[in-house]
Scaffold this active site. Structure first.
Site, PDB file in Angstrom:
ATOM      1  N   GLU A  27       1.483  -5.333   7.879  1.00  0.00           N
ATOM      2  CA  GLU A  27       1.972  -5.671   6.539  1.00  0.00           C
ATOM      3  C   GLU A  27       2.359  -4.408   5.780  1.00  0.00           C
ATOM      4  O   GLU A  27       1.541  -3.494   5.661  1.00  0.00           O
ATOM      5  CB  GLU A  27       0.902  -6.441   5.767  1.00  0.00           C
ATOM      6  CG  GLU A  27       0.530  -7.776   6.403  1.00  0.00           C
ATOM      7  CD  GLU A  27      -0.595  -8.501   5.666  1.00  0.00           C
ATOM      8  OE1 GLU A  27      -1.149  -7.944   4.687  1.00  0.00           O
ATOM      9  OE2 GLU A  27      -0.940  -9.614   6.078  1.00  0.00           O
TER      10      GLU A  27
ATOM     11  N   ASP B 176       1.336 -16.312   5.421  1.00  0.00           N
ATOM     12  CA  ASP B 176       1.047 -15.491   4.239  1.00  0.00           C
ATOM     13  C   ASP B 176       0.538 -14.127   4.666  1.00  0.00           C
ATOM     14  O   ASP B 176       0.518 -13.195   3.864  1.00  0.00           O
ATOM     15  CB  ASP B 176       0.002 -16.186   3.365  1.00  0.00           C
ATOM     16  CG  ASP B 176      -0.235 -15.463   2.050  1.00  0.00           C
ATOM     17  OD1 ASP B 176       0.754 -15.155   1.355  1.00  0.00           O
ATOM     18  OD2 ASP B 176      -1.407 -15.192   1.720  1.00  0.00           O
TER      19      ASP B 176
ATOM     20  N   HIS C  80       1.361 -12.101   1.461  1.00  0.00           N
ATOM     21  CA  HIS C  80      -0.097 -12.021   1.302  1.00  0.00           C
ATOM     22  C   HIS C  80      -0.493 -12.271  -0.158  1.00  0.00           C
ATOM     23  O   HIS C  80      -1.238 -11.487  -0.768  1.00  0.00           O
ATOM     24  CB  HIS C  80      -0.618 -10.657   1.773  1.00  0.00           C
ATOM     25  CG  HIS C  80      -2.069 -10.696   2.190  1.00  0.00           C
ATOM     26  ND1 HIS C  80      -2.587  -9.880   3.167  1.00  0.00           N
ATOM     27  CD2 HIS C  80      -3.110 -11.446   1.748  1.00  0.00           C
ATOM     28  CE1 HIS C  80      -3.873 -10.122   3.319  1.00  0.00           C
ATOM     29  NE2 HIS C  80      -4.214 -11.073   2.470  1.00  0.00           N
TER      30      HIS C  80
ATOM     31  N   GLY D 137      -1.527 -15.546  -1.211  1.00  0.00           N
ATOM     32  CA  GLY D 137      -2.157 -16.862  -1.285  1.00  0.00           C
ATOM     33  C   GLY D 137      -3.182 -16.993  -2.391  1.00  0.00           C
ATOM     34  O   GLY D 137      -3.291 -18.040  -3.032  1.00  0.00           O
TER      35      GLY D 137
ATOM     36  N   ASP E  59     -15.087 -25.724  13.136  1.00  0.00           N
ATOM     37  CA  ASP E  59     -15.936 -24.688  12.566  1.00  0.00           C
ATOM     38  C   ASP E  59     -17.301 -24.794  13.217  1.00  0.00           C
ATOM     39  O   ASP E  59     -18.024 -25.776  13.017  1.00  0.00           O
ATOM     40  CB  ASP E  59     -16.051 -24.859  11.043  1.00  0.00           C
ATOM     41  CG  ASP E  59     -16.711 -23.662  10.360  1.00  0.00           C
ATOM     42  OD1 ASP E  59     -17.709 -23.150  10.895  1.00  0.00           O
ATOM     43  OD2 ASP E  59     -16.228 -23.243   9.294  1.00  0.00           O
TER      44      ASP E  59
ATOM     45  N   ARG F 254      -6.221 -13.931   8.088  1.00  0.00           N
ATOM     46  CA  ARG F 254      -5.858 -12.546   8.342  1.00  0.00           C
ATOM     47  C   ARG F 254      -4.848 -12.526   9.490  1.00  0.00           C
ATOM     48  O   ARG F 254      -4.954 -13.309  10.439  1.00  0.00           O
ATOM     49  CB  ARG F 254      -7.079 -11.694   8.715  1.00  0.00           C
ATOM     50  CG  ARG F 254      -7.996 -11.366   7.531  1.00  0.00           C
ATOM     51  CD  ARG F 254      -7.303 -10.433   6.546  1.00  0.00           C
ATOM     52  NE  ARG F 254      -8.157 -10.013   5.439  1.00  0.00           N
ATOM     53  CZ  ARG F 254      -8.228 -10.614   4.268  1.00  0.00           C
ATOM     54  NH1 ARG F 254      -7.522 -11.716   4.052  1.00  0.00           N
ATOM     55  NH2 ARG F 254      -9.006 -10.147   3.308  1.00  0.00           N
TER      56      ARG F 254
ATOM     57  N   ARG G 127     -15.304 -22.475   1.773  1.00  0.00           N
ATOM     58  CA  ARG G 127     -14.854 -22.939   0.458  1.00  0.00           C
ATOM     59  C   ARG G 127     -13.374 -23.299   0.472  1.00  0.00           C
ATOM     60  O   ARG G 127     -12.963 -24.330  -0.051  1.00  0.00           O
ATOM     61  CB  ARG G 127     -15.109 -21.855  -0.591  1.00  0.00           C
ATOM     62  CG  ARG G 127     -16.554 -21.704  -1.024  1.00  0.00           C
ATOM     63  CD  ARG G 127     -16.663 -20.661  -2.121  1.00  0.00           C
ATOM     64  NE  ARG G 127     -18.039 -20.461  -2.542  1.00  0.00           N
ATOM     65  CZ  ARG G 127     -18.880 -19.620  -1.960  1.00  0.00           C
ATOM     66  NH1 ARG G 127     -18.480 -18.909  -0.925  1.00  0.00           N
ATOM     67  NH2 ARG G 127     -20.121 -19.480  -2.403  1.00  0.00           N
ATOM     68  N   ILE G 128     -12.567 -22.419   1.064  1.00  0.00           N
ATOM     69  CA  ILE G 128     -11.122 -22.663   1.080  1.00  0.00           C
ATOM     70  C   ILE G 128     -10.807 -23.885   1.929  1.00  0.00           C
ATOM     71  O   ILE G 128     -10.055 -24.777   1.517  1.00  0.00           O
ATOM     72  CB  ILE G 128     -10.364 -21.433   1.600  1.00  0.00           C
ATOM     73  CG1 ILE G 128     -10.549 -20.249   0.649  1.00  0.00           C
ATOM     74  CG2 ILE G 128      -8.886 -21.749   1.777  1.00  0.00           C
ATOM     75  CD1 ILE G 128     -10.027 -18.932   1.196  1.00  0.00           C
TER      76      ILE G 128
END
Length: 319
Positions: free
Chosen positions: A264, A259, A283, A285, A173, A235, A153-154
C-alpha cells in the site's frame, strides 16, 4: 503529577489531542522515523507514545527506558512488537471498538456495489455506452449466501446488517462456538473450504497473524463459485495476491472489493488495477468522521488512565 506524552504528526483527532493536552504534558514528533522517535522520547522523558502507523520495535523500546505505554489509534497492531513490549513491561493499548460500525457499513457498500456492478456501469455511462446494460445482468443480494471470515465485533456487525438485507449468513471462526453463532442467527461453517463452496460473497475480517497470512490462496479460490465475490477489509497479506490475480484472470471468481492490499499504495503495474471487476478503496474502511472522533476519545482517556495505574479494558498485553 502530569505525565509526558508524545504524539506523532499527523496525529489523532482534535478531541483526543485536547484531552491529552489538558491532562498531560504533550510533545509532538515531526515524523515517525525511528531516530526521531528515540530522540523525542528520551529528550522529553516520554511515558506514553500515541501511534497511528509508526513502527515501534525492540530497538526503540531498548533505547527508551522511560516508556510505559504504547497507544495505537485503531485496532491493528502489526506495527507494534507486542511481545517485546510485554518483555519491557510496556502496556500496549488499542481501540478495538472505535470503528467497527464504519467497517461494517463499508463492507455492505462493497457487497452492494459488486452485486450491481457499480464500477462497470458507472464507467459505461461516462463513455457513452448507455445500452451496454442490455448485455449485463446484475443481482439482488436478498437470499444470497454471505460467508464472514472472523466473527469479532466487525463480523457480528456485518452479520446484523446482512441479515437486514435478507442474506443467508455463515461464519468461519475457530474461536466462536456454534451456540454463540446460533444466537446471532448465523450458521457456523464446518471449515473454511466448506463455507467457501456455498458462498456468493466472502468477506474477511481477521487480523494479520502467522495463521491468517495467505489464508486465501489458490486452493481456496478454486473451491469458490465462479459467480462469487471476495471482499478484504482485514489486512492485505491475508489474501495471496498472486493467487487472487490468477483466480480473477481465469474467472474462478467473479470479482473483488479490496480496501487493503499487500503493498500500500499499490504499484502502478499491479494487474488488479486494470480489472473492471475489482473495486478499490484506499484502506479507509474505518476512517469515517465518527469513527476517528470516537477512537481518539477512547484512546486519549485510556492513555491517561493506564499511566495513572488504572486497569483499562483495551490493554492487549495483560501482565
Amino acid at each position: 503529577m502530569k505525565h509526558n506524552v508524545l504524539l506523532v504528526l499527523p496525529t489523532i483527532q482534535p478531541n483526543g489531542v485536547k484531552y491529552l493536552e489538558e491532562n498531560s504534558h504533550v510533545r509532538y514528533a515531526p515524523d515517525g522515523q525511528k531516530e526521531t522517535l528515540i530522540r523525542y522520547i528520551n529528550e522529553n522523558q516520554t511515558e506514553a507514545v500515541v501511534t497511528r502507523s509508526e513502527q515501534i520495535d525492540r530497538e526503540i523500546m531498548d533505547a527508551s527506558p522511560s516508556l510505559k505505554v504504547i497507544a495505537q489509534h485503531g485496532v491493528g497492531l502489526d506495527n507494534i512488537d507486542v511481545q517485546e513490549a510485554t518483555r519491557h513491561g510496556i502496556k500496549v493499548l488499542n481501540v478495538p471498538d472505535g470503528n467497527y460500525i464504519s467497517v461494517a457499513e463499508h463492507t455492505m457498500a462493497f457487497i452492494l456495489a459488486l452485486s450491481r456492478s457499480l464500477r462497470i456501469n458507472d464507467c459505461s455511462v461516462r463513455r457513452d455506452a448507455w445500452y451496454s446494460r442490455e448485455n449485463r445482468y446484475t443481482m439482488e443480494i436478498f437470499g444470497k449466501s454471505l460467508l464472514i471470515v472472523g466473527l469479532g465485533r466487525i463480523g457480528r456487525a456485518v452479520a446484523e446488517r446482512a441479515k437486514a438485507f435478507g442474506m443467508q449468513v455463515t461464519a468461519y471462526d475457530g474461536f466462536v462456538p456454534a451456540e454463540d453463532m446460533e444466537k446471532l442467527n448465523v450458521e457456523k461453517a464446518a471449515s473454511l473450504e466448506d463455507g467457501l463452496k456455498k458462498a456468493d460473497f466472502v468477506t474477511l475480517h481477521v487480523p494479520l497473524t502467522a495463521e491468517t497470512l495467505g489464508m486465501m490462496s489458490a486452493e481456496q479460490f478454486k473451491v469458490m463459485k465462479s459467480s462469487a465475490y471476495i471482499i478484504n477489509m482485514g489486512r492485505g497479506p491475508v489474501v495471496d495476491e498472486e493467487a487472487l490475480i490468477q483466480a480473477l484472470q481465469e474467472r474462478e471468481i467473479a470479482g473483488a472489493g479490496l480496501d487493503v492490499l499487500s503493498v500500500e499504495p499499490p504499484k502502478a503495474d499491479n494487474p488488479l488495477l486494470s480489472m473492471d471487476q475489482v473495486i478499490f478503496t484506499p484502506h479507509i474502511g474505518g476512517d469515517t468522521r465518527e469513527a476517528k472522533m470516537r477512537t481518539s476519545e477512547i484512546l486519549s482517556r485510556s492513555v491517561i488512565d493506564a499511566l495513572d495505574g488504572m486497569e483499562v479494558y483495551n490493554q492487549v498485553n495483560k501482565f
